[in-house]
Motif scaffolding. Sequence first.
Motif, mmCIF file in Angstrom:
data_model
loop_
_atom_site.group_PDB
_atom_site.id
_atom_site.type_symbol
_atom_site.label_atom_id
_atom_site.label_comp_id
_atom_site.label_asym_id
_atom_site.label_seq_id
_atom_site.Cartn_x
_atom_site.Cartn_y
_atom_site.Cartn_z
ATOM 1 N N SER A 156 0.846 -1.190 0.000
ATOM 2 C CA SER A 156 0.000 0.000 0.000
ATOM 3 C C SER A 156 0.882 1.240 0.000
ATOM 4 C CB SER A 156 -0.906 0.025 1.234
ATOM 5 O OG SER A 156 -1.750 1.154 1.209
ATOM 6 N N ALA A 205 6.541 1.434 -7.286
ATOM 7 C CA ALA A 205 5.200 1.557 -7.857
ATOM 8 C C ALA A 205 5.172 1.150 -9.321
ATOM 9 C CB ALA A 205 4.693 2.985 -7.692
ATOM 10 N N VAL A 216 5.250 -3.106 -9.036
ATOM 11 C CA VAL A 216 4.306 -3.932 -8.278
ATOM 12 C C VAL A 216 3.151 -4.366 -9.191
ATOM 13 C CG1 VAL A 216 3.051 -1.895 -7.436
ATOM 14 C CG2 VAL A 216 2.881 -4.047 -6.189
ATOM 15 N N VAL A 272 -1.821 -3.936 -5.317
ATOM 16 C CA VAL A 272 -1.488 -2.587 -4.860
ATOM 17 C C VAL A 272 -2.725 -1.925 -4.257
ATOM 18 C CG1 VAL A 272 -1.932 -1.570 -7.132
ATOM 19 C CG2 VAL A 272 -0.421 -0.392 -5.538
ATOM 20 N N LEU A 322 0.108 7.487 -8.426
ATOM 21 C CA LEU A 322 0.255 6.106 -8.871
ATOM 22 C C LEU A 322 -0.183 5.959 -10.324
ATOM 23 C CD1 LEU A 322 0.917 3.149 -8.263
ATOM 24 C CD2 LEU A 322 -1.399 2.909 -7.331
ATOM 25 N N THR A 347 -7.510 -0.344 -7.519
ATOM 26 C CA THR A 347 -7.219 -0.375 -6.087
ATOM 27 C C THR A 347 -8.472 -0.655 -5.258
ATOM 28 O OG1 THR A 347 -7.366 2.049 -5.978
ATOM 29 C CG2 THR A 347 -5.177 1.083 -6.267
#
Length: 261
Positions: free
Chosen positions: A174, A190, A193, A198, A229, A244
């Motif tokens: 996270s 970032a 992943v 995530v 992100l 997410t």
Amino acid sequence: MLVDSHAHVDAPRFKKDRDAVLRAAFAGGIGYIVDPGCDLESSRAAIALAQSYPGQIFAAVGVHPHEATSYNEEVEAQLRSLARAPEVVAIGEFGLDYFRMLSPRDVQRAVFCAHLELARSCNLPCIIHVRDAHEDVIELLRAHGRGLRGVFHCFSGDVAQAEECLSFEGFMLSFAGPLTRPGNALPAVASMVPLDRVLVETDSPYLVPLPLRARRNEPLFVKHVAQKLAEIRGLTLDEIAQITTANATRLFGLGERHEAV
């Protein structure tokens, strides 16, 4: 819709305007908020807040490593009882923090393992706090955490550390406000992943994201983390929100808990 997967909205810093902060978040597109406990008192407060906002706020129960010396058999029994509440979707936050060392290292390690067993027996995901303790967390998870699921909240490590965390198939990373700040390895993390592993969070009232200059973080501000992100991954904010949100819903069973509340 976005999910703030980690926000301490039960904290005293929200005492004067908590309802207004939450109304602004929900009106601004935050669908769900997960509020983790840091000790027995805040775990109870998180549940009470979730009961006041059914289907919107969910709770986790646990003891932060700063408070590890307060953990004993009675506290564990109380947490086990609290974890049965339908509003509770995780065990946490717990972990290891060797930066401030407010609890002795051996106590932190023992309490960390106790939380892993609690999560296993309650069949709930873990919310793990790690600061300057990556190697020990990985060691203990390899020894005691196999088969568990959860999230390394407010991830702050580098790519190699992220790869070790992601070697535990049930765990996600996270990102919080530090992703928006220069001078760290988080953009590289970032970038690598897997998108199905995530989450985004605020860790309110801490870690205000850029470009904001507020003195206190709030769940509404998670959109700035999500936007960063999205930029790193070459996606739109809406796409990152969908990804997410799906991840948080899957990890914490938010849809299932929504029906149960």
